[in-house]
Design a protein around this motif. Structure first.
Motif, PDB file in Angstrom:
ATOM      1  N   ILE A 366       0.832  -1.207   0.000  1.00  0.00           N
ATOM      2  CA  ILE A 366       0.000   0.000   0.000  1.00  0.00           C
ATOM      3  C   ILE A 366       0.866   1.257   0.000  1.00  0.00           C
ATOM      4  CG2 ILE A 366      -1.666   1.349   1.365  1.00  0.00           C
ATOM      5  CD1 ILE A 366      -2.896  -1.307   2.268  1.00  0.00           C
ATOM      6  N   VAL A 367       1.958   1.242   0.760  1.00  0.00           N
ATOM      7  CA  VAL A 367       2.880   2.388   0.784  1.00  0.00           C
ATOM      8  C   VAL A 367       3.481   2.608  -0.609  1.00  0.00           C
ATOM      9  CG1 VAL A 367       5.106   3.205   1.647  1.00  0.00           C
ATOM     10  CG2 VAL A 367       3.431   2.236   3.234  1.00  0.00           C
ATOM     11  N   ILE A 368       3.894   1.521  -1.256  1.00  0.00           N
ATOM     12  CA  ILE A 368       4.473   1.624  -2.610  1.00  0.00           C
ATOM     13  C   ILE A 368       3.443   2.194  -3.586  1.00  0.00           C
ATOM     14  CG2 ILE A 368       5.355   0.298  -4.573  1.00  0.00           C
ATOM     15  CD1 ILE A 368       6.595  -1.640  -2.513  1.00  0.00           C
ATOM     16  N   ILE A 369       2.210   1.686  -3.503  1.00  0.00           N
ATOM     17  CA  ILE A 369       1.134   2.179  -4.379  1.00  0.00           C
ATOM     18  C   ILE A 369       0.893   3.665  -4.136  1.00  0.00           C
ATOM     19  CG2 ILE A 369      -1.359   2.059  -4.831  1.00  0.00           C
ATOM     20  CD1 ILE A 369      -1.132  -0.980  -4.179  1.00  0.00           C
ATOM     21  N   SER A 370       0.889   4.061  -2.870  1.00  0.00           N
ATOM     22  CA  SER A 370       0.655   5.466  -2.522  1.00  0.00           C
ATOM     23  C   SER A 370       1.732   6.359  -3.092  1.00  0.00           C
ATOM     24  CB  SER A 370       0.592   5.622  -0.998  1.00  0.00           C
ATOM     25  OG  SER A 370      -0.445   4.837  -0.454  1.00  0.00           O
ATOM     26  N   PHE A 371       3.003   5.930  -2.978  1.00  0.00           N
ATOM     27  CA  PHE A 371       4.105   6.723  -3.528  1.00  0.00           C
ATOM     28  C   PHE A 371       4.014   6.818  -5.052  1.00  0.00           C
ATOM     29  CE2 PHE A 371       6.338   6.308   0.588  1.00  0.00           C
ATOM     30  CZ  PHE A 371       6.813   7.604   0.694  1.00  0.00           C
ATOM     31  N   LYS A 372       3.611   5.728  -5.693  1.00  0.00           N
ATOM     32  CA  LYS A 372       3.465   5.757  -7.162  1.00  0.00           C
ATOM     33  C   LYS A 372       2.338   6.701  -7.564  1.00  0.00           C
ATOM     34  CE  LYS A 372       3.946   2.076  -9.704  1.00  0.00           C
ATOM     35  NZ  LYS A 372       5.176   2.390 -10.427  1.00  0.00           N
ATOM     36  N   GLN A 373       1.247   6.696  -6.796  1.00  0.00           N
ATOM     37  CA  GLN A 373       0.139   7.613  -7.083  1.00  0.00           C
ATOM     38  C   GLN A 373       0.567   9.060  -6.885  1.00  0.00           C
ATOM     39  OE1 GLN A 373      -3.942   5.033  -6.177  1.00  0.00           O
ATOM     40  NE2 GLN A 373      -3.397   6.712  -4.841  1.00  0.00           N
ATOM     41  N   MET A 374       1.299   9.331  -5.800  1.00  0.00           N
ATOM     42  CA  MET A 374       1.774  10.694  -5.546  1.00  0.00           C
ATOM     43  C   MET A 374       2.692  11.164  -6.672  1.00  0.00           C
ATOM     44  SD  MET A 374       2.472  11.089  -1.444  1.00  0.00           S
ATOM     45  CE  MET A 374       3.109   9.465  -1.084  1.00  0.00           C
ATOM     46  N   LYS A 375       3.573  10.266  -7.121  1.00  0.00           N
ATOM     47  CA  LYS A 375       4.496  10.603  -8.199  1.00  0.00           C
ATOM     48  C   LYS A 375       3.728  10.924  -9.479  1.00  0.00           C
ATOM     49  CE  LYS A 375       8.337   8.737 -10.916  1.00  0.00           C
ATOM     50  NZ  LYS A 375       9.210   7.553 -11.159  1.00  0.00           N
ATOM     51  N   GLN A 376       2.718  10.105  -9.788  1.00  0.00           N
ATOM     52  CA  GLN A 376       1.922  10.326 -10.995  1.00  0.00           C
ATOM     53  C   GLN A 376       1.136  11.629 -10.911  1.00  0.00           C
ATOM     54  OE1 GLN A 376      -1.796   8.198 -11.662  1.00  0.00           O
ATOM     55  NE2 GLN A 376      -1.069   7.570 -13.668  1.00  0.00           N
ATOM     56  N   SER A 377       0.508  11.870  -9.771  1.00  0.00           N
ATOM     57  CA  SER A 377      -0.278  13.094  -9.588  1.00  0.00           C
ATOM     58  C   SER A 377       0.606  14.328  -9.699  1.00  0.00           C
ATOM     59  CB  SER A 377      -0.983  13.074  -8.227  1.00  0.00           C
ATOM     60  OG  SER A 377      -1.915  12.013  -8.155  1.00  0.00           O
ATOM     61  N   ALA A 378       1.790  14.270  -9.070  1.00  0.00           N
ATOM     62  CA  ALA A 378       2.716  15.397  -9.124  1.00  0.00           C
ATOM     63  C   ALA A 378       3.187  15.639 -10.553  1.00  0.00           C
ATOM     64  CB  ALA A 378       3.912  15.131  -8.213  1.00  0.00           C
ATOM     65  N   TYR A 379       3.445  14.551 -11.294  1.00  0.00           N
ATOM     66  CA  TYR A 379       3.873  14.673 -12.688  1.00  0.00           C
ATOM     67  C   TYR A 379       2.787  15.348 -13.524  1.00  0.00           C
ATOM     68  CZ  TYR A 379       5.787  13.379 -17.244  1.00  0.00           C
ATOM     69  OH  TYR A 379       6.304  13.431 -18.513  1.00  0.00           O
ATOM     70  N   LEU A 380       1.536  14.881 -13.370  1.00  0.00           N
ATOM     71  CA  LEU A 380       0.430  15.440 -14.147  1.00  0.00           C
ATOM     72  C   LEU A 380       0.163  16.895 -13.781  1.00  0.00           C
ATOM     73  CD1 LEU A 380      -1.970  12.361 -14.114  1.00  0.00           C
ATOM     74  CD2 LEU A 380      -0.965  13.403 -16.155  1.00  0.00           C
ATOM     75  N   ALA A 381       0.260  17.207 -12.487  1.00  0.00           N
ATOM     76  CA  ALA A 381       0.029  18.589 -12.047  1.00  0.00           C
ATOM     77  C   ALA A 381       1.098  19.516 -12.622  1.00  0.00           C
ATOM     78  CB  ALA A 381       0.042  18.659 -10.518  1.00  0.00           C
ATOM     79  N   ASN A 382       2.353  19.081 -12.600  1.00  0.00           N
ATOM     80  CA  ASN A 382       3.432  19.894 -13.165  1.00  0.00           C
ATOM     81  C   ASN A 382       3.309  19.980 -14.684  1.00  0.00           C
ATOM     82  OD1 ASN A 382       5.973  21.379 -12.783  1.00  0.00           O
ATOM     83  ND2 ASN A 382       6.885  19.683 -13.907  1.00  0.00           N
ATOM     84  N   GLN A 383       2.884  18.879 -15.294  1.00  0.00           N
ATOM     85  CA  GLN A 383       2.691  18.851 -16.746  1.00  0.00           C
ATOM     86  C   GLN A 383       1.635  19.873 -17.178  1.00  0.00           C
ATOM     87  OE1 GLN A 383       2.411  15.050 -19.283  1.00  0.00           O
ATOM     88  NE2 GLN A 383       0.269  15.599 -19.015  1.00  0.00           N
ATOM     89  N   GLU A 384       0.564  20.018 -16.402  1.00  0.00           N
ATOM     90  CA  GLU A 384      -0.470  20.998 -16.723  1.00  0.00           C
ATOM     91  C   GLU A 384       0.103  22.413 -16.721  1.00  0.00           C
ATOM     92  OE1 GLU A 384      -3.936  20.496 -17.637  1.00  0.00           O
ATOM     93  OE2 GLU A 384      -2.767  18.679 -18.044  1.00  0.00           O
ATOM     94  N   ASN A 385       0.985  22.672 -15.778  1.00  0.00           N
ATOM     95  CA  ASN A 385       1.614  23.998 -15.726  1.00  0.00           C
ATOM     96  C   ASN A 385       2.501  24.233 -16.940  1.00  0.00           C
ATOM     97  OD1 ASN A 385       2.569  26.507 -14.342  1.00  0.00           O
ATOM     98  ND2 ASN A 385       4.494  25.390 -14.360  1.00  0.00           N
ATOM     99  N   ILE A 386       3.257  23.199 -17.336  1.00  0.00           N
ATOM    100  CA  ILE A 386       4.129  23.326 -18.504  1.00  0.00           C
ATOM    101  C   ILE A 386       3.299  23.561 -19.767  1.00  0.00           C
ATOM    102  CG2 ILE A 386       5.768  22.096 -19.981  1.00  0.00           C
ATOM    103  CD1 ILE A 386       6.749  20.646 -17.466  1.00  0.00           C
ATOM    104  N   ILE A 387       2.222  22.789 -19.923  1.00  0.00           N
ATOM    105  CA  ILE A 387       1.372  22.926 -21.109  1.00  0.00           C
ATOM    106  C   ILE A 387       0.772  24.322 -21.176  1.00  0.00           C
ATOM    107  CG2 ILE A 387      -0.809  22.164 -22.158  1.00  0.00           C
ATOM    108  CD1 ILE A 387      -0.117  19.336 -21.184  1.00  0.00           C
ATOM    109  N   TYR A 388       0.280  24.825 -20.040  1.00  0.00           N
ATOM    110  CA  TYR A 388      -0.311  26.168 -20.011  1.00  0.00           C
ATOM    111  C   TYR A 388       0.745  27.229 -20.346  1.00  0.00           C
ATOM    112  CZ  TYR A 388      -2.677  30.365 -18.371  1.00  0.00           C
ATOM    113  OH  TYR A 388      -3.232  31.625 -18.302  1.00  0.00           O
TER     114      TYR A 388
END
Length: 505
Positions: A366-388
């Motif tokens: 569960i900890v590993i899954i949580s870290f992978k989700q956080m990494k993905q969410s952070a990537y997508l959030a930063n990606q939105e800023n780059i695209i904008y």
């Protein structure tokens, strides 16, 4: 009554400071780029332009009258990106904390692993699909919180038989349903989770009669709220002197296509969620989680049949939009019930598997899954800023190119026609979600005017008002784009009468 419940909640907060800290730490890591950078998604630009003129009355017409009135009389039409994002993610944290408190209250603090809810729920990238729409993110998040509170107040009513709790349950439920249509699915999902917790925490076997009465009571609460919401919706249409917009009904495939095609659509959409394009949200893992949750029933000491039926109902409920509409619809409509249900299932599995070493292994996974989700969410959030940022820079380059033409008067004397689409490259690779990963230069590319209106809106809100090209005009000049180069080539921009033509791909 209310004060005593607030006292319990305050005591929970005092005893679980680490849980609260963890909740907002996960949110900060997952969505910090969204909270602190200036960017916004499609539709927000349309709201910024139209809302001050018509109040975005289309919301009221499609059943979201609560959102319409909230914007009109409380939150207003001004978009303060940073304030909206801060409030939205503060509310997300409150949702997670409240949900953890409710589980603690029902289980009477006997269950362990309260950290699992914030670790797996608030880190989910699906949340960004919804809360990236800042034209409504604060109000939608608030309505999501109201759903959880509404179901909880019905639980209190069932426990203490106080009519005040029932009244609050109905009021909060109607408010939530009036802001976002899929909140009724969230209501059902949260209800099922609470019933599972009630049955799971019971020290006695639940008889058929008692189980059915419990379920029937919650169904009754849902029906009262649903009917009252429909009555309020019709009253709103009457008072505003407008008509119903059948937006929700328009996406329902039943009755419009042969049954065989609808079932094929249901299968394809389910496959897409777990193995196709949408499986970036760890859909494949969910299949394994479902299997393990059923296997965990063997560790239940009582009420196994009830738990099996309720778990099955929960899995059906989180996919109900596919069965009701015949298609999955926007991924954002799964917020918050899908990640919330997944978080609870992790919590359920962790507490059911009582073997020490197995429990430790589950916790590590569960900890590993949580870290992978956080990494993905952070990537997508930063990606939105780059695209904008890239879209804004491209806008400036485009305006500079247009300014080299023989412009007579101002931009308002011209209409903008864009051919093709522009995908802004990301150095680490573009991750495409449902709406995430798209920009004003490629959303609506298949519309009769391509991306022209989206880009014109983007021009408007960045300080260059320009007219919209009509469908007829766009279709008329469409063949002329074939003789043009691709931006930034010299012949990629030209003026044809009062239309500025740009080919971007």
């Amino acid at each position: 009554m209310i004060l005593s419940e607030l006292g319990r909640l305050k005591a929970f907060g005092k005893n679980n400071k680490a849980l609260i800290l963890l909740t907002y730490l996960v949110i900060l890591v997952s969505f910090g780029a969204k909270i602190f950078y200036y960017n916004f998604s499609i539709d927000t630009e349309e709201f910024m332009l139209l809302a001050p003129m018509n109040g975005f009355i289309q919301w009221a017409e499609m059943g979201r009258y609560g959102l319409y009135f909230f914007k009109r009389f409380i939150s207003g039409y001004t978009i303060n990106v940073f304030l909206i994002n801060i409030l939205t993610y503060l509310i997300l944290g409150l949702m997670s904390i409240l949900f953890s408190y409710i589980l603690d209250r029902i289980y009477q603090s006997r269950q362990k692993g309260s950290w699992i809810i914030p670790a797996t729920f608030v880190s989910s990238a699906i949340l960004l699909e919804q809360y990236n729409f800042i034209l409504q993110s604060f109000e939608v998040a608030l309505s999501n919180l109201c759903v959880i509170l509404s179901v909880y107040f019905f639980y209190l009513f069932m426990s203490e038989k106080k009519k005040l709790f029932l009244a609050i349950n109905i009021i909060l439920g109607v408010c939530a349903f009036s802001v976002y249509p899929s909140n009724w699915i969230t209501f059902v999902v949260v209800t099922i989770i609470m019933i599972i917790a009630i049955v799971d925490s019971s020290e006695k076997r639940i008889s058929l009669k008692d189980g059915l009465l419990l379920i029937a009571s919650y169904i009754g609460s849902f029906l009262v709220i649903f009917i009252m919401n429909q009555l309020m919706y019709n009253l709103t249409l009457f008072l505003l002197g407008t008509q119903k917009n059948p937006y929700v009904e328009s996406v329902i495939l039943w009755g419009k296509l042969p049954v065989s095609e609808i079932f094929s659509s249901i299968i394809n959409n389910t496959y897409s969620l777990y193995s196709g394009a949408q499986s970036i949200y760890f859909g494949k893992l969910m299949v394994l989680v479902v299997i393990v949750s059923y296997l965990a029933l063997f560790f239940a000491k009582k009420n196994r049949i009830w738990l099996f039926l309720l778990l099955s109902s929960l899995y059906f409920a989180i996919h109900s939009s596919i069965f009701i509409f015949g298609s999955i619809g926007p991924i954002r409509s799964l917020v918050p019930y899908y990640p919330l249900a997944v978080g609870y299932v992790y919590f359920y599995i962790y507490n059911k598997l009582n073997l020490k070493y197995v429990k430790t292994i589950v916790a590590i996974i569960i900890v590993i899954i949580s870290f992978k989700q956080m990494k993905q969410s952070a990537y997508l959030a930063n990606q939105e800023n780059i695209i904008y940022t890239e879209a804004s820079r491209f806008n400036q380059q485009l305006r500079s190119k247009i300014n080299t033409l023989d412009i007579k008067g101002s931009y308002l004397d011209y209409k903008l026609a864009i051919f093709g689409q522009k995908q802004f490259p990301i150095s680490r690779g573009l991750m495409m979600g449902d709406v995430l990963g798209h920009s004003f230069y490629n959303w609506d590319v298949n519309s009769p005017v391509g991306v022209s209106h989206r880009v014109a809106n983007f021009f408007d809100i960045t300080g260059t008002p320009i007219k919209r090209v009509s469908e007829e005009e766009y279709q008329e000049i469409l063949p002329d784009f074939n003789d043009m180069g691709v931006f930034p080539e010299e012949d990629s921009v030209k003026i044809e009468g009062d239309i500025i033509m740009v080919r971007v791909s």
